[in-house]
Design a protein around this motif. Sequence first.
Motif, mmCIF file in Angstrom:
data_model
loop_
_atom_site.group_PDB
_atom_site.id
_atom_site.type_symbol
_atom_site.label_atom_id
_atom_site.label_comp_id
_atom_site.label_asym_id
_atom_site.label_seq_id
_atom_site.Cartn_x
_atom_site.Cartn_y
_atom_site.Cartn_z
ATOM 1 N N VAL A 1 0.863 -1.178 0.000
ATOM 2 C CA VAL A 1 0.000 0.000 0.000
ATOM 3 C C VAL A 1 0.900 1.229 0.000
ATOM 4 C CG1 VAL A 1 -1.831 1.249 1.193
ATOM 5 C CG2 VAL A 1 -1.762 -1.257 1.290
ATOM 6 N N GLU A 2 0.807 2.056 -1.045
ATOM 7 C CA GLU A 2 1.636 3.246 -1.163
ATOM 8 C C GLU A 2 0.728 4.464 -1.332
ATOM 9 O OE1 GLU A 2 5.428 2.268 -3.673
ATOM 10 O OE2 GLU A 2 3.745 1.118 -4.504
ATOM 11 N N THR B 1 5.053 -3.923 7.836
ATOM 12 C CA THR B 1 6.051 -2.880 8.032
ATOM 13 C C THR B 1 5.550 -1.578 7.432
ATOM 14 O OG1 THR B 1 7.188 -3.479 5.966
ATOM 15 C CG2 THR B 1 7.968 -4.509 7.995
ATOM 16 N N VAL B 2 5.997 -0.470 8.017
ATOM 17 C CA VAL B 2 5.603 0.866 7.565
ATOM 18 C C VAL B 2 6.865 1.677 7.340
ATOM 19 C CG1 VAL B 2 4.321 2.966 8.099
ATOM 20 C CG2 VAL B 2 3.429 0.752 8.834
ATOM 21 N N LEU B 3 6.957 2.297 6.177
ATOM 22 C CA LEU B 3 8.081 3.172 5.855
ATOM 23 C C LEU B 3 7.520 4.539 5.499
ATOM 24 C CD1 LEU B 3 11.112 3.603 5.305
ATOM 25 C CD2 LEU B 3 10.710 2.841 2.954
ATOM 26 N N VAL B 4 7.957 5.560 6.224
ATOM 27 C CA VAL B 4 7.489 6.927 5.994
ATOM 28 C C VAL B 4 8.661 7.765 5.511
ATOM 29 C CG1 VAL B 4 6.440 8.969 7.020
ATOM 30 C CG2 VAL B 4 5.719 6.700 7.773
ATOM 31 N N SER B 5 8.495 8.371 4.351
ATOM 32 C CA SER B 5 9.488 9.297 3.804
ATOM 33 C C SER B 5 8.818 10.656 3.653
ATOM 34 C CB SER B 5 9.997 8.790 2.447
ATOM 35 O OG SER B 5 10.860 9.728 1.851
ATOM 36 N N SER B 6 9.298 11.631 4.449
ATOM 37 C CA SER B 6 8.640 12.941 4.441
ATOM 38 C C SER B 6 9.657 14.035 4.719
ATOM 39 C CB SER B 6 7.514 12.971 5.479
ATOM 40 O OG SER B 6 6.813 14.203 5.435
ATOM 41 N N VAL C 1 4.040 7.265 2.200
ATOM 42 C CA VAL C 1 3.821 6.249 3.221
ATOM 43 C C VAL C 1 3.678 4.899 2.514
ATOM 44 C CG1 VAL C 1 2.353 5.435 5.087
ATOM 45 C CG2 VAL C 1 2.692 7.884 4.763
ATOM 46 N N THR C 2 4.588 3.984 2.803
ATOM 47 C CA THR C 2 4.587 2.670 2.172
ATOM 48 C C THR C 2 4.363 1.603 3.254
ATOM 49 O OG1 THR C 2 6.144 3.452 0.489
ATOM 50 C CG2 THR C 2 5.864 1.060 0.721
ATOM 51 N N VAL C 3 3.334 0.815 3.073
ATOM 52 C CA VAL C 3 2.980 -0.210 4.048
ATOM 53 C C VAL C 3 2.996 -1.568 3.345
ATOM 54 C CG1 VAL C 3 1.280 -1.039 5.706
ATOM 55 C CG2 VAL C 3 1.535 1.423 5.308
#
Length: 408
Positions: A356-357, A387-392, A400-402
């Motif tokens: 999920v992006e 897992t959750v990856l947040v690039s901001s 937000v990549t889940v």
Amino acid sequence: MKERQRHVGHGSWYLLVGLPTAMVSMLILPLLVVGTIISGLTALPVLMRALRHWSEWHRRRAAALLGIDIRPRPTELPKGLGAQWRHLLDDTENRRDLRWVLRHVVTGLPAGLAALACVATAVFSVAAALLWQLFPQEEPLRLLGAVPVDGWGTALALGVVQGAGAGSLTWWAMPHLARMHARSTVAALEPSAEDRLAKRVGELADSRAGVLDAHGAELSRIERDLHDGTQARLVAIAMRLGLAREELPDDSGALAKLLQEAHEGAEEAMTELREVIRTMYPPILADRGLQGAVSAVAAGAGIPAEVELGELGRLSAAVEAAAYFIVAETLTNAAKHSGATRVTVRLTRQDAALLVEVTDDGLGGVDETLGTGVIGIRRRAAALDGTVLVSSPAGGPTAVTVELPCAS
């Protein structure tokens, strides 16, 4: 004494049987190679299954000697050549069987020969001492290695000494040697601590996935019951109260006020029930599925949203619900805090994971400590081992990549 005799007998028999089986095991690896070359790819899985039966028989013998319980390992092959080869390559038990063959040859031969030498020497000493006269005079019977036998006194004395020595060695050493070999066999064919831990983790993951699926299905059932049952009854009650208010004369006084409060209370209860249903299991998921639900929530996001949906395949109710809420929360955060003018939602399936992006062109600089909603997203993903990856970065964009595991 009887217990010791039993241990000596069982240990000696265990090692004596292990001697020819170790000799047979010397041929296994060459047979695997030759059989595969002659019969092609279809032969190796079948040969490995035969090896599994062979190793399991030895494993049961060793466990019986040690007096321990073991769990039988699977010996059946899956259907289909492709599935058989995947099983052959993925199953660590196959590699364990191959290592055991080498160990059994290296340890079984000397242990079996030692048992054969001790038992045979003890039996031979007694028999030879009684039959010493059958040996020719020019080549007399020799006991204790080099002492010739020339009479009954020498025969009986030397026979007793040699037989007692071999018997004592058998009495003392065979049980220990047999148990050492049996422990070696069990250790070679038992999973290691790391393998047991990995298997247990896999079992727990499967168990939790089953619980989450059951939980999602139960929430869906409760949602349907509330939506079709309780909510419909509240609607009917509210309608009847409204009709009753209209039928009351203008001078009803306290009765009119009570009906008004009951009517308004019924409508408030319906509103609260809808909110509970929506947060418990979105009805739109049951009606339209994940793709339709995500498209609908993106359409009402408050900012222009583009939705890109790949081939998602079959997903569990728990994964669908988590993905829906993650998209909804992320879009809400973008509309409230990012100042974005456009957002992109992308759902794709990558092997055993749902990706999920959500990307927006806002100001960026997301700080999770300020209650931006990312913590809730992380909790939803963590419940499924996701897992959750947040690039901001400051100035944007925010992505937000889940990743949600969804192996079937």
